[in-house]
Design an enzyme around this catalytic site. Structure first.
Site, short mmCIF file in Angstrom:
data_model
loop_
_atom_site.label_atom_id
_atom_site.label_comp_id
_atom_site.label_asym_id
_atom_site.label_seq_id
_atom_site.Cartn_x
_atom_site.Cartn_y
_atom_site.Cartn_z
N ASP A 35 -2.46 3.16 10.79
CA ASP A 35 -3.55 2.51 10.38
C ASP A 35 -4.87 3.45 10.81
O ASP A 35 -4.95 4.38 11.79
CB ASP A 35 -3.76 1.04 11.49
CG ASP A 35 -4.74 0.20 10.88
OD1 ASP A 35 -5.52 0.55 9.84
OD2 ASP A 35 -4.90 -1.10 11.80
N GLY A 38 -8.93 4.50 6.68
CA GLY A 38 -10.42 4.52 6.14
C GLY A 38 -11.36 4.62 7.09
O GLY A 38 -12.28 5.35 6.67
N HIS A 52 -6.65 8.44 3.27
CA HIS A 52 -5.17 8.30 2.81
C HIS A 52 -4.38 9.54 2.55
O HIS A 52 -3.40 9.76 3.17
CB HIS A 52 -4.90 7.52 1.86
CG HIS A 52 -5.60 6.10 1.90
ND1 HIS A 52 -4.99 5.18 2.91
CD2 HIS A 52 -6.19 5.07 1.20
CE1 HIS A 52 -5.69 3.86 2.95
NE2 HIS A 52 -6.44 3.66 1.76
N ASN A 83 -1.64 -5.79 1.32
CA ASN A 83 -2.53 -4.75 0.69
C ASN A 83 -2.75 -4.75 -0.73
O ASN A 83 -3.56 -4.18 -1.36
CB ASN A 83 -1.78 -3.31 1.07
CG ASN A 83 -1.95 -2.71 2.55
OD1 ASN A 83 -1.18 -2.08 2.94
ND2 ASN A 83 -2.84 -3.25 3.21
N SER A 211 0.94 -7.46 12.47
CA SER A 211 0.45 -7.21 10.83
C SER A 211 1.90 -7.51 9.99
O SER A 211 2.05 -6.93 9.10
CB SER A 211 -0.11 -5.94 10.49
OG SER A 211 -1.34 -5.96 11.09
C1 FPP Z 1 -3.94 1.66 6.95
O1 FPP Z 1 -5.47 2.35 7.01
C2 FPP Z 1 -3.12 2.59 5.94
C3 FPP Z 1 -2.60 2.16 4.73
C4 FPP Z 1 -2.86 1.02 4.21
C5 FPP Z 1 -2.06 3.32 4.17
C6 FPP Z 1 -0.97 4.03 4.66
C7 FPP Z 1 -0.89 5.25 3.74
C8 FPP Z 1 -0.74 6.54 4.10
C9 FPP Z 1 -0.56 7.07 5.29
C10 FPP Z 1 -0.51 7.33 2.87
C11 FPP Z 1 0.83 8.04 2.60
C12 FPP Z 1 1.95 7.63 2.91
C13 FPP Z 1 3.45 7.71 2.85
C14 FPP Z 1 4.45 7.14 3.26
C15 FPP Z 1 3.19 9.04 1.97
P1 FPP Z 1 -6.63 1.49 6.52
O2 FPP Z 1 -7.03 1.91 5.18
O3 FPP Z 1 -6.56 0.09 6.63
O4 FPP Z 1 -7.58 2.03 7.69
P2 FPP Z 1 -8.68 1.18 8.16
O5 FPP Z 1 -8.26 0.06 9.19
O6 FPP Z 1 -9.58 2.37 8.90
O7 FPP Z 1 -9.92 0.86 7.11
#
Ligand code: FPP
Length: 268
Positions: A35, A38, A52, A83, A211
């Site tokens: 997490d 973003g 990401h 998601n 989650s």
């Molecule tokens: C959560 O952060 C992250 C995700 C929903 C996506 C995770 C994906 C990756 C790490 C990319 C590649 C993965 C692989 C396995 C190749 P968020 O977007 O919710 O962050 P935030 O809470 O700060 O907005």
């Protein structure tokens, strides 16, 4: 060390942290709620997708680190069923990152003898991603040094529902009796049936929620919560998580305290 003194550990170099990890007491199965991508991007005035993309680099580093350290199974929460409610542009770009990762990592996974698997409900995933998942799963099927599982379009409640449906189908066909239904049978029908018991669940970015991730499997797992955002979670952070895990006394519901001393407790 009974609790993790993060300030003390932070003074150590990476090499010193490496030597402190007890390889005889490693978690067999580590899972991560990745997490904070973003927020990582926002703090740099960059688009979310840049977070990401940087998060993918952490995936690369953590997979290799786990393999080198000797973790048997690593499960990463990459995309939840919830998601799908994100903006379509972000979903599309995340899927592109996933496809790119699979294309670029296949050789490395084979070289490191890591078996690749996905868990979740794949129906909604784009065809090219599905094709690459199939290709990488098939190519690495016989690799046995570590299992890397990526949770994609995954939900813990959905996983339990799917297990229930499969068991009911077995029941309908007369292959299972009511008395056969126990914890072990349910576990055999979860997506994670081939994986060792979950020992350590890590969540990054300062949130303290499960989650809908591995709801059944988390029952006796140790939790490591860190404020570090996923794109900043690299080998050093993993070592800190392992050292934190190794300070825990795992009781599985038992007590480590001896019975009340005989001298106490006789009411007068
Ligand atoms: C959560 O952060 C992250 C995700 C929903 C996506 C995770 C994906 C990756 C790490 C990319 C590649 C993965 C692989 C396995 C190749 P968020 O977007 O919710 O962050 P935030 O809470 O700060 O907005």
């Amino acid at each position: 060390m009974s609790t993790l003194d993060i300030t003390a550990l932070n003074q150590y170099s990476n090499e010193e942290l490496e030597t402190r990890v007890d390889h005889g007491r490693l978690p067999r199965h580590v899972a991560v709620i990745m997490d904070g991508n973003g927020r990582w991007a926002k703090s740099r005035y960059m688009p979310r997708i840049a977070g990401h993309y940087e998060g993918m680099k952490s995936v690369r580093e953590i997979v290799t680190a786990c393999r080198e350290i000797g973790i048997q199974a690593l499960t990463l929460y990459a995309f939840s069923q919830e998601n799908w409610k994100r903006p379509p542009e972000e979903i599309g770009l995340l899927m592109k990152i996933m496809e790119g990762y699979l294309k670029s990592e296949l050789d490395l996974l084979l070289e490191q003898e890591i078996r690749f698997m996905t868990i979740g409900r794949p129906e909604l995933l784009p065809k090219p991603v599905l094709r690459w998942i199939d290709k990488v799963e098939t190519a690495t099927r016989d690799c046995d040094k570590m299992i890397l599982t990526v949770a994609l379009s995954y939900g813990g409640r959905g996983e339990i529902v799917d297990a229930m449906r499969a068991i009911l189908e077995d029941y309908r066909q007369g292959n299972v009796d009511l008395h056969d239904i126990d914890e072990s049978l349910i576990e055999q029908h979860l997506y994670t049936a081939a994986l060792p018991e979950l020992d350590l669940l890590i969540r990054t970015s300062g949130e303290a929620r499960i989650s809908n991730f591995l709801l059944w499997q988390v029952a006796y797992a140790e939790l490591h919560l860190t404020k570090t955002l996923w794109p900043d979670f690299r080998r050093r952070e993993l070592l800190l998580a392992l050292l934190d895990y190794q300070t825990r006394e795992r009781r599985f519901g038992r007590t480590s305290q001896p019975d009340f001393p005989q001298t106490i407790g006789k009411p007068s």
